[in-house]
Design a protein around this motif. Sequence first.
Motif, PDB file in Angstrom:
ATOM      1  N   LEU A 262       0.834  -1.206   0.000  1.00  0.00           N
ATOM      2  CA  LEU A 262       0.000   0.000   0.000  1.00  0.00           C
ATOM      3  C   LEU A 262       0.870   1.257   0.000  1.00  0.00           C
ATOM      4  CD1 LEU A 262      -2.801   1.314   0.182  1.00  0.00           C
ATOM      5  CD2 LEU A 262      -2.643   1.105   2.679  1.00  0.00           C
ATOM      6  N   LEU A 263       1.924   1.249   0.808  1.00  0.00           N
ATOM      7  CA  LEU A 263       2.828   2.402   0.849  1.00  0.00           C
ATOM      8  C   LEU A 263       3.533   2.594  -0.495  1.00  0.00           C
ATOM      9  CD1 LEU A 263       4.451   1.922   4.395  1.00  0.00           C
ATOM     10  CD2 LEU A 263       2.660   3.538   3.727  1.00  0.00           C
ATOM     11  N   GLY A 264       3.842   1.497  -1.165  1.00  0.00           N
ATOM     12  CA  GLY A 264       4.460   1.599  -2.483  1.00  0.00           C
ATOM     13  C   GLY A 264       3.550   2.295  -3.490  1.00  0.00           C
ATOM     14  N   ILE A 265       2.260   1.991  -3.409  1.00  0.00           N
ATOM     15  CA  ILE A 265       1.291   2.619  -4.318  1.00  0.00           C
ATOM     16  C   ILE A 265       1.101   4.096  -3.978  1.00  0.00           C
ATOM     17  CG2 ILE A 265      -1.142   2.626  -5.010  1.00  0.00           C
ATOM     18  CD1 ILE A 265      -1.084  -0.437  -4.569  1.00  0.00           C
ATOM     19  N   LEU A 266       1.033   4.407  -2.671  1.00  0.00           N
ATOM     20  CA  LEU A 266       0.747   5.770  -2.230  1.00  0.00           C
ATOM     21  C   LEU A 266       1.939   6.714  -2.360  1.00  0.00           C
ATOM     22  CD1 LEU A 266      -1.379   5.069   0.996  1.00  0.00           C
ATOM     23  CD2 LEU A 266      -2.208   5.759  -1.267  1.00  0.00           C
ATOM     24  N   PHE A 267       3.155   6.208  -2.088  1.00  0.00           N
ATOM     25  CA  PHE A 267       4.309   7.103  -1.980  1.00  0.00           C
ATOM     26  C   PHE A 267       5.406   6.863  -3.015  1.00  0.00           C
ATOM     27  CE2 PHE A 267       2.488   7.032   2.314  1.00  0.00           C
ATOM     28  CZ  PHE A 267       2.385   8.395   2.575  1.00  0.00           C
ATOM     29  N   LEU A 268       5.447   5.671  -3.617  1.00  0.00           N
ATOM     30  CA  LEU A 268       6.554   5.353  -4.516  1.00  0.00           C
ATOM     31  C   LEU A 268       6.152   5.310  -5.985  1.00  0.00           C
ATOM     32  CD1 LEU A 268       8.311   2.533  -2.426  1.00  0.00           C
ATOM     33  CD2 LEU A 268       8.617   5.012  -2.301  1.00  0.00           C
ATOM     34  N   GLY A 269       4.899   5.552  -6.263  1.00  0.00           N
ATOM     35  CA  GLY A 269       4.452   5.588  -7.652  1.00  0.00           C
ATOM     36  C   GLY A 269       4.275   4.233  -8.292  1.00  0.00           C
ATOM     37  N   ASP A 270       4.129   3.152  -7.506  1.00  0.00           N
ATOM     38  CA  ASP A 270       3.880   1.831  -8.080  1.00  0.00           C
ATOM     39  C   ASP A 270       2.559   1.845  -8.837  1.00  0.00           C
ATOM     40  OD1 ASP A 270       6.185   0.998  -6.926  1.00  0.00           O
ATOM     41  OD2 ASP A 270       5.256  -0.192  -5.332  1.00  0.00           O
ATOM     42  N   SER A 271       2.558   1.246 -10.021  1.00  0.00           N
ATOM     43  CA  SER A 271       1.361   1.332 -10.864  1.00  0.00           C
ATOM     44  C   SER A 271       1.142   0.046 -11.649  1.00  0.00           C
ATOM     45  CB  SER A 271       1.477   2.512 -11.834  1.00  0.00           C
ATOM     46  OG  SER A 271       2.611   2.352 -12.677  1.00  0.00           O
TER      47      SER A 271
END
Length: 304
Positions: A262-271
């Motif tokens: 979840l943090l990757g999607i919210l803060f790291l731009g994972d898409s």
Amino acid sequence: MSARLENTVPLFWDTRSAACYTNRVHELLPYLAGIGCSLCSGTATVLEQVAARRQKSIRSLHPYHFIKLFQQGPYAIGIILDLVGWGLFLLAARTLPLFLDLSFLAAGLVVTAIVAQAHSKTKISRTEMRAIGLVMIGITLLGVVAQPSSVHSVNHNFVLAIEVFPVVLALVGASWLRTGNTRASALALAGCSGLAFGATGIISRIIHIYHFDLHTVVQPLALALIAYGALGMLFLSAALQKETINRVTSTLYASELALPSLLGILFLGDSARGGLWPLVAAGFLCVIIGTVAIAQDSGELSLT
């Protein structure tokens, strides 16, 4: 003129083919690293439980516990496999979204279940086979829709929180270490271990290493990376002393997957490719449900 063309065309196509081959290998490398991580971490967990069950109960963060564990062959081999797997995990996490990279780690439970069943000389049940198939379907879905990318800028407060969180995690884990050999303490420690290992994936996405020197080693993110790795291994060893291997690893991978992804999607731009988030959700659920099903069906395995 025609002779010159005959000599240059094959050279042109050979050069382009070589470049295409190199690009394909470069694209496949993170996925191969993820698969290697699953094999290493899954096998290492079984070896570490064999050693942990022979060791006195771990009730503190004292380095003495690590020293005693390292004196046992299975634990030393398990740690070597863990370090190799961790390196492959960090390599994959440099470009793959965390929801895929961490799912490769969760697939390690499949390897753990198979190796543990072989060690205890029991057969894999039909339910476990279905669960393993479900995990593989989930990994395949995530692999198809994940959009590889690199992180260019990250919120400063988020980085600061990642750097400070090892202290919080150590305090929480230490409090659970002092409790008795209960299932609650084992699963709590497995959860702490999962958060620690998940955080290493986050750091691998945001840390910048241009050359290896003393400045690189002592930067806060690098120190946090080492702290997370050490805490994760100690908490996992303690949890394996208290509870069955598959219950511990299912809790480990669930905590390792959920919040860091979840943090990757919210803060790291994972898409996801083409915005196919429903397929990401479906693949993610397949991995979670499959790992939980493996843990529930496997029961107690004798690995002493």
